[in-house]
Design a protein around this motif. Structure first.
Motif, PDB file in Angstrom:
ATOM      1  N   PRO A   1       0.851  -1.200   0.000  1.00  0.00           N
ATOM      2  CA  PRO A   1       0.000   0.000   0.000  1.00  0.00           C
ATOM      3  C   PRO A   1       0.887   1.251   0.000  1.00  0.00           C
ATOM      4  CG  PRO A   1      -0.621  -1.483   1.789  1.00  0.00           C
ATOM      5  CD  PRO A   1       0.596  -2.056   1.164  1.00  0.00           C
ATOM      6  N   TYR A   2       0.452   2.278  -0.741  1.00  0.00           N
ATOM      7  CA  TYR A   2       1.289   3.462  -0.893  1.00  0.00           C
ATOM      8  C   TYR A   2       1.642   4.110   0.441  1.00  0.00           C
ATOM      9  CZ  TYR A   2       3.494   7.415  -3.034  1.00  0.00           C
ATOM     10  OH  TYR A   2       4.442   8.320  -3.414  1.00  0.00           O
ATOM     11  N   ILE A   3       0.719   4.067   1.397  1.00  0.00           N
ATOM     12  CA  ILE A   3       0.905   4.778   2.662  1.00  0.00           C
ATOM     13  C   ILE A   3       2.149   4.299   3.423  1.00  0.00           C
ATOM     14  CG2 ILE A   3      -0.582   3.222   4.019  1.00  0.00           C
ATOM     15  CD1 ILE A   3      -0.410   7.077   4.386  1.00  0.00           C
ATOM     16  N   THR A   4       2.624   3.093   3.114  1.00  0.00           N
ATOM     17  CA  THR A   4       3.838   2.630   3.796  1.00  0.00           C
ATOM     18  C   THR A   4       5.014   3.571   3.527  1.00  0.00           C
ATOM     19  OG1 THR A   4       4.400   1.216   1.916  1.00  0.00           O
ATOM     20  CG2 THR A   4       3.225   0.168   3.745  1.00  0.00           C
ATOM     21  N   HIS A   5       5.001   4.196   2.326  1.00  0.00           N
ATOM     22  CA  HIS A   5       6.116   5.091   1.983  1.00  0.00           C
ATOM     23  C   HIS A   5       6.131   6.359   2.862  1.00  0.00           C
ATOM     24  CE1 HIS A   5       8.849   7.661  -0.219  1.00  0.00           C
ATOM     25  NE2 HIS A   5       7.852   8.451  -0.588  1.00  0.00           N
ATOM     26  N   PRO A   6       5.012   7.111   2.918  1.00  0.00           N
ATOM     27  CA  PRO A   6       5.032   8.291   3.809  1.00  0.00           C
ATOM     28  C   PRO A   6       5.317   7.920   5.271  1.00  0.00           C
ATOM     29  CG  PRO A   6       3.062   8.308   2.438  1.00  0.00           C
ATOM     30  CD  PRO A   6       3.785   7.037   2.121  1.00  0.00           C
TER      31      PRO A   6
ATOM     32  N   LEU B   1       2.220  13.609   4.753  1.00  0.00           N
ATOM     33  CA  LEU B   1       1.384  14.222   3.716  1.00  0.00           C
ATOM     34  C   LEU B   1       2.165  14.546   2.443  1.00  0.00           C
ATOM     35  CD1 LEU B   1      -0.316  16.732   6.178  1.00  0.00           C
ATOM     36  CD2 LEU B   1      -1.493  14.803   5.068  1.00  0.00           C
ATOM     37  N   HIS B   2       3.459  14.191   2.397  1.00  0.00           N
ATOM     38  CA  HIS B   2       4.306  14.796   1.368  1.00  0.00           C
ATOM     39  C   HIS B   2       3.927  14.451  -0.065  1.00  0.00           C
ATOM     40  CE1 HIS B   2       6.778  11.044   1.296  1.00  0.00           C
ATOM     41  NE2 HIS B   2       7.082  11.438   0.083  1.00  0.00           N
ATOM     42  N   ASP B   3       3.209  13.353  -0.278  1.00  0.00           N
ATOM     43  CA  ASP B   3       2.861  12.997  -1.654  1.00  0.00           C
ATOM     44  C   ASP B   3       1.391  13.239  -2.006  1.00  0.00           C
ATOM     45  OD1 ASP B   3       5.303  12.299  -2.808  1.00  0.00           O
ATOM     46  OD2 ASP B   3       5.268  10.293  -1.931  1.00  0.00           O
ATOM     47  N   VAL B   4       0.588  13.736  -1.059  1.00  0.00           N
ATOM     48  CA  VAL B   4      -0.853  13.821  -1.360  1.00  0.00           C
ATOM     49  C   VAL B   4      -1.171  14.896  -2.392  1.00  0.00           C
ATOM     50  CG1 VAL B   4      -1.606  12.855   0.870  1.00  0.00           C
ATOM     51  CG2 VAL B   4      -1.496  15.340   0.577  1.00  0.00           C
TER      52      VAL B   4
ATOM     53  N   ALA C   1      14.954  12.354   3.404  1.00  0.00           N
ATOM     54  CA  ALA C   1      14.350  11.152   3.984  1.00  0.00           C
ATOM     55  C   ALA C   1      13.522  10.423   2.924  1.00  0.00           C
ATOM     56  CB  ALA C   1      13.476  11.531   5.182  1.00  0.00           C
ATOM     57  N   ASP C   2      12.804  11.205   2.119  1.00  0.00           N
ATOM     58  CA  ASP C   2      12.001  10.651   1.030  1.00  0.00           C
ATOM     59  C   ASP C   2      12.918   9.889   0.063  1.00  0.00           C
ATOM     60  OD1 ASP C   2       9.849  10.336  -0.829  1.00  0.00           O
ATOM     61  OD2 ASP C   2      10.488  12.158  -1.884  1.00  0.00           O
ATOM     62  N   ARG C   3      14.037  10.535  -0.303  1.00  0.00           N
ATOM     63  CA  ARG C   3      14.970   9.920  -1.213  1.00  0.00           C
ATOM     64  C   ARG C   3      15.586   8.658  -0.608  1.00  0.00           C
ATOM     65  NH1 ARG C   3      17.460  10.623  -6.202  1.00  0.00           N
ATOM     66  NH2 ARG C   3      15.432  11.597  -6.486  1.00  0.00           N
TER      67      ARG C   3
HETATM   68 MN    MN Z   1       7.759  10.398  -1.705  1.00  0.00          MN
END
Ligand code: MN
Length: 731
Positions: free
Chosen positions: A50-55, A77-80, A144-146
């Motif tokens: 699920p995408y939410i694991t990433h944030p 919230l960084h990708d919403v 952190a995202d990277r």
């Molecule tokens: Mn991201």
């Protein structure tokens, strides 16, 4: 780093938050999670999760760095905004301005495409830096995202893997390094390296793996010995002793850079000693050097001279009974937090004034790069500069008063001067390193004491050649802007001289009064209003003449050489002579402004004519000047040519150029210079070149009082052994 195996869930995150000492707004964080989870509900990662694991994973990394509630929320919230229907306004309403600003910043950086060309890379880095300069938390979230995207890179297509790894290595790891966030920097590098050079990576990994148990035993025994010894000292309280192995990429770099074998790398193993005070650091160092044999030249004191990213520690490499060298790093807790978390330590550990100061220092670096970049449009230079400014190695040098100046490797004394102060740079005349005068292109080494010697001349400014010598963009930008702004007159003079030189070299002889017309097209082409603007632009390097010269040659050929109407120009006659201030009498004019034409530089005694210019008075040419002869031949504006002659006596100084041809021999130039100085003749310029058959030509531009003095000078020069001819050149 074992996070790859961790299944990211909000429970794990919330538990971790609750275990922190720090106060977090857990309601707000839960709300941010709920909102993000709902928005990403139908989306999946490439891994199928699920995408939410990433944030959540990004938030987790930031939590480990000790970032604040808004940063954690923004991470969730960084990708919403980018990937779902939610808008920035929604986030602003629900989570406040700060949170929305952070999400916006991260979204914007995300839109900067993967670089393809160098120029795009520069522009992208610039955008990232701009986003950083608004709020540094934006880039920390992005890092952190990277990092999480790198950890999960194996799920991406191979082409993407390489591009992302390259971008990480070139842009994000250096930024993490510059911000001092060691853990993120090393992990980014290691993962990127794994994708960029899988072969080398696995080779090093295997070697390390094979020796893992030996290494473990070795480090543990050393640690135990150090601990026992330190704990027996009453002046060192509660030291912490860790062992660590260098990162794979770190080892690779050492092997690659030093061209040494794996076994010759000393600091694969490192022991870290953390104590309470700086005093204890130096004492611990003494103990270590007493216990083990230090390897010469391997001791570095980063406490008294911190690295540019604020890193502080004592480093020494020692060798024990086993004959295995290892590095020992000694630092205080405070230094340790800075070493591990860098700028993030600001949130994690110090929110006092000291932290704020360090924080400002880092931001200043970012602003500097951005400002420096605005001074130049040379894309290659921007890329070069960012790379060099981000390069991990710096040198530290000192002013005579002991202030430390940090500069990138290969910086010169010019960079040093500008790093002290802009005016120090502008007024520099020479420099001493450790008490000895050095050339301006001297490259400063760590530990040197650099003394900048200032010119007493108030109007002194930088030299144009400094642009090629200076290394830092900061110095270059300051030099460039000096030439642009404060030095218009000199730019005009230099630009004009350069244009004349180029014209002469290419045998272009345009009468001065026609220069406006001749250059007209090019003025417009370069957005110059006047000829002076044009000269100024040449002068500070904004216009590169060599690129224009072919056009000028073509134009000149067309306008001046291909027309053929030889008509005698009648000179206006019969008007009584009047005196003028420049030793020249122009017929029919009193006190007119006189200029001596640069094309032929007339001297008293020469036959001369005058040309009435538009707004610049009368310019005086020699009667045999090619421009005058051409004008006569073409019957060009005959009404503007007037008779002129020299006053009887004059004390003016005139500039002329003579060409000395001589048999080439050592000391020839010195002989010429000696005679001229004996005659008290001022030399403006001189150049020499080899001719055929062992001859050489020396061209000197000198000041003389008139034809008589010039003839005297020539007679004296002719007596120099080997000189075969002396001619006054057309200049
Ligand atoms: Mn991201």
């Amino acid at each position: 780093m074992a996070n790859e195996e961790i299944k990211y869930t909000i429970d794990l995150l919330l538990n971790k938050i609750l275990s922190e000492d720090k106060q977090y707004d857990i309601t707000k964080i839960t709300e941010a999670y709920d909102f993000a989870a709902k928005q990403h509900i139908d989306q999946k990662r490439d891994s199928g999760e699920p995408y939410i694991t990433h944030p959540i994973a990004v938030a987790y990394i930031l939590l480990e760095l000790g970032m604040d509630t808004d940063t954690i929320c923004a991470a969730l919230l960084h990708d919403v905004v980018e990937d779902t229907d939610a808008t920035l306004d929604d986030i602003k309403k629900l989570f406040g301005d700060d949170c929305a600003m952070l999400v916006d910043g991260v979204t914007k950086i995300g839109k900067i495409p993967l670089f393809t060309k160098e120029e795009q890379q520069a522009e992208n880095v610039r955008k990232i830096l701009l986003a950083m300069s608004q709020d540094i938390r934006v880039i920390i979230i992005k890092l952190a995202d990277r990092l999480h995207n790198m950890r999960t890179l194996n799920h991406r297509p191979p082409a993407k893997q390489r591009a992302t790894a390259l971008e990480t290595m070139n842009i994000y790891a250096p930024i993490a390094h510059r911000l001092g966030i060691r853990a993120i920097k090393e992990e980014l590098e290691d993962i990127a390296f794994r994708y960029l050079d899988p072969f080398a990576y696995s080779e090093i990994e295997q070697v390390m793996e094979k020796r893992k148990s030996d290494r473990q035993a070795f480090i543990e025994s050393i640690q135990a010995r150090i601990r026992t010894r330190l704990e027996s000292m009453d002046f060192i309280k509660k030291p912490q002793i860790d062992g660590r192995v260098k990162s794979i990429y770190g080892i690779y770099k050492k092997v690659y850079m030093t061209q040494r074998g794996f076994d010759e790398i000393y600091d694969k193993y490192a022991i870290r000693i953390i104590v309470s005070t700086v005093y204890e650091c130096y004492n611990a160092l003494g103990v270590i050097h007493d216990m083990f044999k230090p390897i010469p030249n391997r001791f570095k004191d980063y406490i008294s001279t911190p690295k540019a990213n604020m890193y502080q520690s004592l480093h020494t490499t020692v060798i024990g009974r086993e004959g295995i060298p290892f590095e020992v790093q000694i630092r205080t807790w405070d230094m340790h937090y800075t070493a591990e978390y860098g700028i993030a330590a600001h949130w994690k550990y110090k929110e006092g004034i000291q932290g704020k100061d360090r924080f400002e220092g880092r931001l200043a670096w970012i602003r500097q790069i951005i400002e420096a970049q605005q001074e130049t449009n040379d894309v290659e230079e921007i890329v070069r500069t960012i790379k060099s400014d981000l390069a991990p190695e710096d040198v530290f040098a000192f002013t005579p008063k002991g202030d430390m100046i940090t500069l990138p490797v290969d910086s010169t004394v010019i960079d040093f001067a500008y790093a002290i102060h802009t005016q120090v740079g502008h007024k520099m005349s020479s420099a001493k390193v450790d008490g000895k005068i050095v050339p301006l292109d001297y490259k400063i080494k760590t530990g040197e004491i650099v003394e900048i010697i200032l010119s007493k001349d108030e109007k002194k400014g930088p030299n144009r050649s400094w642009l090629d010598i200076a290394k830092t963009n900061e110095a270059k930008a300051k030099i460039r802007s000096w030439f642009k702004k404060e030095c218009r007159d000199e730019n005009i003079r230099n630009g004009r001289a350069e244009l004349e030189r180029e014209f002469r070299r290419n045998l272009i002889r345009v009468p001065e009064e026609e220069l406006d017309d001749f250059l007209n097209d090019d003025l417009h082409r370069h957005n110059c209003e006047t000829v002076e603007d044009f000269y100024a632009a040449i002068g500070y390097g904004g216009i590169i003449l060599s690129r224009l010269i072919q056009r000028f040659k073509d134009k000149y050929t067309k306008q001046y050489l291909e027309s053929d109407k030889p008509v005698e120009i009648p000179l206006t006659a019969t008007v009584p002579h009047k005196k003028s201030a420049d030793g020249i009498i122009v017929e029919g004019m009193e006190n007119c402004l006189i200029k001596f034409a640069q094309c032929c530089n007339p001297l008293p005694g020469d036959d001369v004519v005058g040309f009435i210019t538009r707004g610049h008075g009368v310019s005086i040419h020699k009667a045999d000047c090619q421009n005058y002869q051409n004008a006569v031949r073409d019957n060009k504006e005959p009404e503007r040519w007037v008779k002129a002659s020299w006053e009887e006596s004059n004390t003016k100084i005139y500039r002329t150029t003579i060409d000395i041809v001589s048999y080439d021999r050592p000391g020839l130039l010195a002989d010429v210079a000696t005679i001229l100085s004996e005659l008290r003749i001022f030399i403006h310029e001189s150049s020499s070149r080899e001719l055929k058959d062992g001859y050489a030509s020396i061209t000197v531009t000198i000041s003389v009082g008139g034809i008589e003095q010039l003839n005297n000078v020539i007679a004296r020069l002719k007596r120099i052994p080997g000189v075969s001819s002396i001619t006054r050149t057309g200049k």
